[in-house]
Motif scaffolding. Structure first.
Motif, PDB file in Angstrom:
ATOM      1  N   THR A  90       0.309  -6.646  -4.532  1.00  0.00           N
ATOM      2  CA  THR A  90       1.376  -5.813  -5.081  1.00  0.00           C
ATOM      3  C   THR A  90       0.819  -4.426  -5.414  1.00  0.00           C
ATOM      4  O   THR A  90      -0.403  -4.260  -5.567  1.00  0.00           O
ATOM      5  N   PRO A  91       1.689  -3.432  -5.562  1.00  0.00           N
ATOM      6  CA  PRO A  91       1.205  -2.115  -5.990  1.00  0.00           C
ATOM      7  C   PRO A  91       0.450  -2.154  -7.308  1.00  0.00           C
ATOM      8  O   PRO A  91      -0.512  -1.397  -7.498  1.00  0.00           O
ATOM      9  N   VAL A 144       0.830  -1.199   0.000  1.00  0.00           N
ATOM     10  CA  VAL A 144       0.000   0.000   0.000  1.00  0.00           C
ATOM     11  C   VAL A 144       0.869   1.256   0.000  1.00  0.00           C
ATOM     12  O   VAL A 144       0.582   2.234  -0.705  1.00  0.00           O
ATOM     13  N   ALA A 145       1.940   1.231   0.775  1.00  0.00           N
ATOM     14  CA  ALA A 145       2.837   2.391   0.833  1.00  0.00           C
ATOM     15  C   ALA A 145       3.470   2.687  -0.516  1.00  0.00           C
ATOM     16  O   ALA A 145       3.788   3.842  -0.817  1.00  0.00           O
ATOM     17  N   ALA A 146       3.654   1.656  -1.338  1.00  0.00           N
ATOM     18  CA  ALA A 146       4.280   1.831  -2.648  1.00  0.00           C
ATOM     19  C   ALA A 146       3.271   2.113  -3.753  1.00  0.00           C
ATOM     20  O   ALA A 146       3.659   2.256  -4.914  1.00  0.00           O
ATOM     21  N   THR A 147       1.993   2.195  -3.413  1.00  0.00           N
ATOM     22  CA  THR A 147       0.941   2.442  -4.389  1.00  0.00           C
ATOM     23  C   THR A 147       0.573   3.921  -4.381  1.00  0.00           C
ATOM     24  O   THR A 147       0.399   4.504  -3.312  1.00  0.00           O
ATOM     25  N   PRO A 148       0.463   4.554  -5.549  1.00  0.00           N
ATOM     26  CA  PRO A 148       0.071   5.974  -5.572  1.00  0.00           C
ATOM     27  C   PRO A 148      -1.266   6.198  -4.879  1.00  0.00           C
ATOM     28  O   PRO A 148      -2.240   5.484  -5.139  1.00  0.00           O
ATOM     29  N   ALA A 149      -1.317   7.171  -3.993  1.00  0.00           N
ATOM     30  CA  ALA A 149      -2.546   7.483  -3.266  1.00  0.00           C
ATOM     31  C   ALA A 149      -2.430   8.862  -2.659  1.00  0.00           C
ATOM     32  O   ALA A 149      -1.334   9.315  -2.316  1.00  0.00           O
ATOM     33  N   THR A 150      -3.554   9.520  -2.496  1.00  0.00           N
ATOM     34  CA  THR A 150      -3.583  10.795  -1.799  1.00  0.00           C
ATOM     35  C   THR A 150      -3.487  10.585  -0.301  1.00  0.00           C
ATOM     36  O   THR A 150      -2.853  11.360   0.422  1.00  0.00           O
TER      37      THR A 150
END
Length: 215
Positions: free
Chosen positions: A105-106, A44-50
């Motif tokens: 995975t991201p 989750v930390a490596a996935t683009p998100a606001t």
């Protein structure tokens, strides 16, 4: 993607992954849960998100990376807790996952609501591992029977009955039993979960007493 939600329990012995005991003792089951949670949070930390939010039953531990807001789970059944998690997104797009699929995975978590209203990730046990909503509505989750073989089917029907355009995410296997743990570790050999399972399995094998052969 605006918000990524992870709903989880603090990995404490006797409170998580109780179906792993046996063959593992409660402390080992909690160690496996912590590894699964750490893998999930890393993806989750490596996935683009606001915004990234851990919706937690318990207290944060060393497995929590920076960059997450931590909010407590509300009281009530799992349907109410999931509904409340989405309610905290202020109406923006959100994708929610649990802590039982350390193979995520991201790439799996990067979704685009441009041509759909919802994402649904079915689990092999009949539940679901991911739910994404372009316009989160807690009513879509309240009353869905949780932890049953038809949970996923009922939840997905809620989406289509509401007229939502649903896109499917890959079907994944939750970690509930020792057989699940072995299969998930094989699917994600480089994960913390796989390394932890290998270490605990090796330790268990070395402590099992041998029975002399009678000749």
């Amino acid at each position: 993607m605006s918000t990524l939600l992870v709903i989880a329990k603090e990995p404490r012995p006797g409170r998580v992954k109780t179906r792993l005991t046996p063959p593992f003792i409660p402390e080992e089951a909690a160690t496996l849960a912590a590894a699964a949670l750490a893998d999930t949070l890393a993806a989750v930390a490596a996935t683009p998100a606001t915004r990234r939010v851990l919706v937690l039953d318990g207290a944060p531990g060393p497995w929590l990376p920076p960059g997450f807001d931590v909010v407590p789970q509300v009281a009530g059944g799992l349907d109410e807790r999931l509904a409340a998690a989405f309610a905290g997104c202020d109406g923006g797009p959100a994708l929610l996952v649990g802590m039982d699929t350390p193979q995520v995975t991201p790439d799996l978590l990067t979704v685009d609501f441009a041509d759909c209203d919802a994402y649904f990730g079915a689990a092999e046990d009949g539940g679901f591992w991911a739910l994404g909503l372009a316009a989160p509505d807690p009513a879509l989750l309240r009353g869905v029977p949780m932890s049953t073989p038809v949970t996923g089917a009922v939840q997905r029907a809620r989406l289509t009955d509401a007229g939502l355009r649903v896109r499917e995410l890959p079907r994944l296997r939750d970690v509930d039993t020792a057989a699940d743990a072995r299969a998930v570790a094989a699917a994600a050999p480089g994960s913390r979960f796989a390394a932890t399972l290998a270490r605990l399995t090796a330790a268990t094998a070395t402590t099992v007493p041998t029975v002399p052969t009678v000749r």
